[in-house]
Design a protein around this motif. Structure first.
Motif, mmCIF file in Angstrom:
data_model
loop_
_atom_site.group_PDB
_atom_site.id
_atom_site.type_symbol
_atom_site.label_atom_id
_atom_site.label_comp_id
_atom_site.label_asym_id
_atom_site.label_seq_id
_atom_site.Cartn_x
_atom_site.Cartn_y
_atom_site.Cartn_z
ATOM 1 N N THR A 28 0.832 -1.206 0.000
ATOM 2 C CA THR A 28 0.000 0.000 0.000
ATOM 3 C C THR A 28 0.863 1.251 0.000
ATOM 4 N N ARG A 51 2.774 12.381 15.838
ATOM 5 C CA ARG A 51 1.390 11.910 15.813
ATOM 6 C C ARG A 51 0.808 11.914 17.220
ATOM 7 N N ASP A 55 -4.159 8.329 18.596
ATOM 8 C CA ASP A 55 -4.450 7.791 17.257
ATOM 9 C C ASP A 55 -3.734 6.442 17.110
ATOM 10 N N PRO A 56 -4.468 5.320 17.244
ATOM 11 C CA PRO A 56 -3.823 4.010 17.372
ATOM 12 C C PRO A 56 -3.146 3.516 16.086
ATOM 13 N N ILE A 58 -1.643 0.361 13.374
ATOM 14 C CA ILE A 58 -1.937 -0.962 12.807
ATOM 15 C C ILE A 58 -0.774 -1.902 13.132
ATOM 16 N N HIS A 60 1.236 -5.270 12.091
ATOM 17 C CA HIS A 60 1.476 -6.084 10.901
ATOM 18 C C HIS A 60 2.008 -7.458 11.301
ATOM 19 N N ASN A 108 -9.868 -2.697 21.146
ATOM 20 C CA ASN A 108 -9.636 -3.332 19.850
ATOM 21 C C ASN A 108 -8.243 -3.025 19.338
ATOM 22 N N ALA A 110 -5.968 -3.025 15.594
ATOM 23 C CA ALA A 110 -6.047 -3.098 14.140
ATOM 24 C C ALA A 110 -4.942 -4.026 13.644
ATOM 25 N N ARG A 112 -3.172 -6.413 10.304
ATOM 26 C CA ARG A 112 -3.172 -6.834 8.900
ATOM 27 C C ARG A 112 -1.941 -7.640 8.554
ATOM 28 N N PRO A 133 2.566 2.784 11.335
ATOM 29 C CA PRO A 133 1.726 3.741 10.616
ATOM 30 C C PRO A 133 2.404 4.067 9.289
ATOM 31 N N SER A 134 1.729 4.790 8.418
ATOM 32 C CA SER A 134 2.377 5.258 7.201
ATOM 33 C C SER A 134 3.576 6.127 7.597
ATOM 34 N N GLU A 171 -3.613 3.486 1.218
ATOM 35 C CA GLU A 171 -3.514 2.650 2.404
ATOM 36 C C GLU A 171 -4.568 1.553 2.410
ATOM 37 N N SER A 172 -4.412 0.640 3.375
ATOM 38 C CA SER A 172 -5.337 -0.485 3.505
ATOM 39 C C SER A 172 -6.742 0.010 3.870
ATOM 40 N N ARG A 185 -12.242 3.159 7.021
ATOM 41 C CA ARG A 185 -11.421 3.930 6.077
ATOM 42 C C ARG A 185 -11.401 3.164 4.768
ATOM 43 N N GLU A 212 -9.482 8.897 11.020
ATOM 44 C CA GLU A 212 -8.841 10.023 10.338
ATOM 45 C C GLU A 212 -9.828 11.148 10.051
HETATM 46 O O1 TXA Z 1 -1.873 0.467 4.374
HETATM 47 C C1 TXA Z 1 -1.808 0.813 5.560
HETATM 48 O O2 TXA Z 1 -2.743 0.625 6.353
HETATM 49 C C2 TXA Z 1 -0.511 1.470 6.041
HETATM 50 C C3 TXA Z 1 0.625 0.453 5.886
HETATM 51 C C4 TXA Z 1 1.928 0.952 6.454
HETATM 52 O O3 TXA Z 1 0.238 -0.763 6.482
HETATM 53 N N1 TXA Z 1 -0.630 1.929 7.376
HETATM 54 C C5 TXA Z 1 -1.389 2.999 7.722
HETATM 55 O O4 TXA Z 1 -1.329 3.322 9.070
HETATM 56 O O5 TXA Z 1 -2.062 3.622 6.932
HETATM 57 P P1 TXA Z 1 -1.836 4.709 9.635
HETATM 58 O O6 TXA Z 1 -1.401 4.726 11.052
HETATM 59 O O7 TXA Z 1 -1.364 5.814 8.782
HETATM 60 O O8 TXA Z 1 -3.398 4.577 9.595
HETATM 61 C C6 TXA Z 1 -4.036 3.614 10.412
HETATM 62 C C7 TXA Z 1 -5.453 3.982 10.686
HETATM 63 C C8 TXA Z 1 -5.535 5.217 11.565
HETATM 64 O O9 TXA Z 1 -6.485 6.102 11.024
HETATM 65 C C9 TXA Z 1 -6.002 4.688 12.892
HETATM 66 O O10 TXA Z 1 -6.843 5.630 13.529
HETATM 67 C C10 TXA Z 1 -6.770 3.424 12.505
HETATM 68 O O11 TXA Z 1 -6.078 2.909 11.397
HETATM 69 N N2 TXA Z 1 -6.737 2.466 13.609
HETATM 70 C C11 TXA Z 1 -5.673 1.871 14.157
HETATM 71 N N3 TXA Z 1 -6.016 1.110 15.207
HETATM 72 C C12 TXA Z 1 -7.357 1.214 15.341
HETATM 73 C C13 TXA Z 1 -8.306 0.668 16.268
HETATM 74 N N4 TXA Z 1 -7.938 -0.122 17.264
HETATM 75 N N5 TXA Z 1 -9.605 1.002 16.092
HETATM 76 C C14 TXA Z 1 -9.978 1.816 15.085
HETATM 77 N N6 TXA Z 1 -9.115 2.378 14.183
HETATM 78 C C15 TXA Z 1 -7.817 2.082 14.319
#
Ligand code: TXA
Ligand code: MG
Length: 317
Positions: A28, A51, A55-56, A58, A60, A108, A110, A112, A133-134, A171-172, A185, A212
């Protein structure tokens, strides 16, 4: 793409085990990876990105067995795991090994499994799940090449694994499967694909309920996401292109002659548009225009994710 030598994977994995940060290619965008089981390493990620801690991140994993060590899988989640490895993030009940820093204290986590050989090799070599995160400064455009990571976060990482340009480019998709499937998202897996796997409708959360989203009560508190330096406006549908701005077009068939522009996909292919979106935005922004004007793409398939990023870049998140 020239794969980095195995030595660099071993070095990167070693840096992860020492609590340091690594730039990690995924299908991604590039991620800023840290040991997900080490709260101190995870806090370094928040610091490096600027950050907010609420803001939690992901997490991997290399395979389903690893994913099961950090989250509880419902029957729906089991079915969705058929789309892994791939650009799908599931929000599932967390297990105790995940530190609060990763989930911002939420129940919860996140999860992947990325579809990229270097990401999978790094997770396996490190021997633990990676929070990532990104790899951009908070609120800025996500990185789709190793050079983008070095540009914004070069000082913060022990190294960046170079996997060439990212195949998907957005992103995913972040999905909460239960109690009923909701996309938080839009991203690299389309709602059509999710509906097909689940055999039931999958809704897109209201704009304000998405991750976001800009806080409703306090607009301006958080920077808008995916923002270039220049202000970005969306083209009025069916309207004229302005002549005094840098233009981001879908197919580019009706661009005015001589305009500073970038095109997402001359053939109107949404996958190509997604893959080129962030690099084209950066390219336009680098010329230092007063204003960028972008047009939305068709709102089906990957168009949902592309348009989501364009609206957020325009501050309409
Ligand atoms: O493609 C992607 O998802 C990329 C690559 C690096 O894997 N990662 C990514 O991470 O976009 P980031 O941190 O930029 O965005 C992750 C989103 C954030 O908006 C965050 O709020 C949400 O996922 N998120 C993470 N943990 C969460 C949770 N426990 N509940 C709800 N939303 C969550
Ligand atoms: Mg991001």
């Amino acid at each position: 793409m020239t794969p980095p030598p195995a030595l660099s994977i071993a070095e990167a994995a070693d840096a992860i085990r020492r609590g340091l940060l690594v730039g990690m290619p995924t299908e991604t965008v590039y991620g800023l990876a840290a040991n997900a089981l080490d709260a101190r390493a995870v806090l370094r990620v928040f610091e490096a990105k600027g950050r907010p801690r609420f803001d939690p991140l992901i997490v991997h994993c290399a395979d389903l067995a690893m994913a099961r060590t950090i989250a509880r899988f419902s029957p729906r989640a089991e079915r969705l795991a058929a789309l892994w490895p791939g650009p799908l993030t599931l929000v599932l009940p967390r297990l105790p090994c995940i530190p609060d820093a990763v989930t911002a204290g939420l129940d919860n986590v996140a999860v992947r499994i990325p579809d990229h050989p270097l990401a999978l090799a790094l997770i396996r070599a490190a021997g633990m799940p990676l929070a990532a995160p990104s790899a951009n400064r908070f609120g800025r455009i996500s990185p789709t090449t190793a050079a983008h990571v070095v540009e914004q976060l070069g000082d913060a990482v022990a190294c960046v694994l170079d996997g060439g340009p990212c195949r998907v480019g957005v992103e995913s998709t972040v999905l909460r499967p239960d109690p009923s499937p909701v996309v938080l998202r839009p991203g690299g897996v389309t709602r059509e694909q999710l509906t097909e796997v689940l055999g039931e409708p999958v809704v897109l959360a209201d704009r304000s309920a998405r991750v976001e989203a800009l806080p409703q009560e306090a607009p301006g508190l958080l920077a808008s996401h995916y923002a270039p330096r220049a202000p970005l406006r969306l083209r009025t549908p069916g309207g004229e292109w302005p002549l005094d701005a840098a233009l981001l077009a879908f197919t580019g068939t009706d661009l005015p002659a001589g305009a500073v522009h970038a095109i997402l996909s001359p053939t109107g292919d949404l996958a190509e548009a997604a893959a080129s979106l962030f690099a084209r935005l950066r390219q336009l922004d680098a010329a230092g225009p007063q204003l960028i004007v972008a047009e939305l793409v068709p709102e089906n398939g990957l168009g949902e994710a592309v348009n989501d990023r364009l609206r957020r870049a325009a501050g309409l998140g």
